[in-house]
Design an enzyme around this catalytic site. Structure first.
Site, PDB file in Angstrom:
ATOM      1  N   HIS A  51       0.844  -1.210   0.000  1.00 40.16           N
ATOM      2  CA  HIS A  51       0.000   0.000   0.000  1.00 40.16           C
ATOM      3  C   HIS A  51       0.869   1.246   0.000  1.00 40.16           C
ATOM      4  O   HIS A  51       1.044   1.870   1.042  1.00 40.16           O
ATOM      5  CB  HIS A  51      -0.908  -0.005   1.233  1.00 40.16           C
ATOM      6  CG  HIS A  51      -2.070   0.918   1.126  1.00 40.16           C
ATOM      7  ND1 HIS A  51      -2.054   2.196   1.615  1.00 40.16           N
ATOM      8  CD2 HIS A  51      -3.290   0.752   0.591  1.00 40.16           C
ATOM      9  CE1 HIS A  51      -3.230   2.767   1.404  1.00 40.16           C
ATOM     10  NE2 HIS A  51      -3.996   1.906   0.785  1.00 40.16           N
ATOM     11  N   ILE A  57       1.885   4.508   1.669  1.00 39.67           N
ATOM     12  CA  ILE A  57       0.960   5.375   2.401  1.00 39.67           C
ATOM     13  C   ILE A  57       0.254   4.534   3.449  1.00 39.67           C
ATOM     14  O   ILE A  57      -0.232   3.433   3.157  1.00 39.67           O
ATOM     15  CB  ILE A  57      -0.073   6.015   1.446  1.00 39.67           C
ATOM     16  CG1 ILE A  57       0.628   6.933   0.450  1.00 39.67           C
ATOM     17  CG2 ILE A  57      -1.130   6.789   2.226  1.00 39.67           C
ATOM     18  CD1 ILE A  57      -0.294   7.453  -0.636  1.00 39.67           C
ATOM     19  N   GLY A  60      -5.935   4.734   5.536  1.00 38.26           N
ATOM     20  CA  GLY A  60      -6.774   5.583   6.376  1.00 38.26           C
ATOM     21  C   GLY A  60      -7.449   4.812   7.490  1.00 38.26           C
ATOM     22  O   GLY A  60      -7.596   5.313   8.612  1.00 38.26           O
ATOM     23  N   VAL A  61      -7.884   3.591   7.206  1.00 38.74           N
ATOM     24  CA  VAL A  61      -8.554   2.804   8.249  1.00 38.74           C
ATOM     25  C   VAL A  61      -7.613   2.504   9.410  1.00 38.74           C
ATOM     26  O   VAL A  61      -8.055   2.371  10.551  1.00 38.74           O
ATOM     27  CB  VAL A  61      -9.175   1.501   7.696  1.00 38.74           C
ATOM     28  CG1 VAL A  61     -10.287   1.801   6.723  1.00 38.74           C
ATOM     29  CG2 VAL A  61      -8.129   0.607   7.072  1.00 38.74           C
ATOM     30  N   GLU A  65      -7.977   3.291  13.307  1.00 40.41           N
ATOM     31  CA  GLU A  65      -7.694   2.272  14.322  1.00 40.41           C
ATOM     32  C   GLU A  65      -6.731   2.810  15.384  1.00 40.41           C
ATOM     33  O   GLU A  65      -6.920   2.560  16.575  1.00 40.41           O
ATOM     34  CB  GLU A  65      -7.129   1.002  13.681  1.00 40.41           C
ATOM     35  CG  GLU A  65      -6.695  -0.067  14.663  1.00 40.41           C
ATOM     36  CD  GLU A  65      -7.801  -0.670  15.511  1.00 40.41           C
ATOM     37  OE1 GLU A  65      -7.483  -1.202  16.606  1.00 40.41           O
ATOM     38  OE2 GLU A  65      -8.983  -0.625  15.105  1.00 40.41           O
TER      39      GLU A  65
END
Length: 149
Positions: A51, A57, A60-61, A65
């Site tokens: 990723h 990067i 976002g999740v 978290e």
């Protein structure tokens, strides 16, 4: 009352362990109010392998978290439940916005505040940032529960 936590103290509050522990240090905790914490984002994180190749990067999740784990520490400490085995579960994520990429080598600042607390249900507002630039903000709800038997 303000407090800071190192890894051994974080591990007493959270059940998360590598590779899912996303809080490296708590710099300030005011029970019943707010927490400030740090996630050191390193290139060795497993998610960077895919990723994205050539432009790593942090997903976002995982920023959310990390904010939720900081909120978990805040909730557990506010209710004096450290070492109790209690777990903090997501119930809802609202108004999540991703504003800037998080790349390896940065310190992700995690700031979370209580917006509502009822018994074992807690609502929070969270903001992640790097060098003062907001990367993610979100509102979320969590429940403090007994571990599965």
């Amino acid at each position: 009352m303000s407090d800071s936590y190192d890894i051994p103290r974080i591990l007493k509050a959270l059940p998360h362990r590598y590779p899912m522990l996303l809080v490296d240090r708590v710099t300030e905790l005011v029970k019943g109010e707010s927490i400030s914490a740090i996630k050191a984002v390193t290139f060795n994180e497993g998610f960077f392998q895919g990723h994205f190749p050539g432009r790593p990067i942090m997903p976002g999740v995982l920023q959310i978290e990390a904010l939720a784990q900081a909120a978990g520490i805040l909730g557990i400490e506010t209710l004096d439940l450290a070492d109790s085995g209690k777990l903090v579960y997501f119930m809802a994520i609202e108004n999540a916005k991703f504003r800037a990429p998080v790349e390896p080598g940065c310190l992700l600042q995690l700031d979370v505040a209580f917006t509502q607390q009822r018994s074992k249900i807690c609502k929070f507002d969270g903001k992640a940032s790097v060098d003062g630039k907001v990367t993610c903000d979100v509102s979320f709800t969590a429940m403090i529960a007994d571990p599965p038997s």
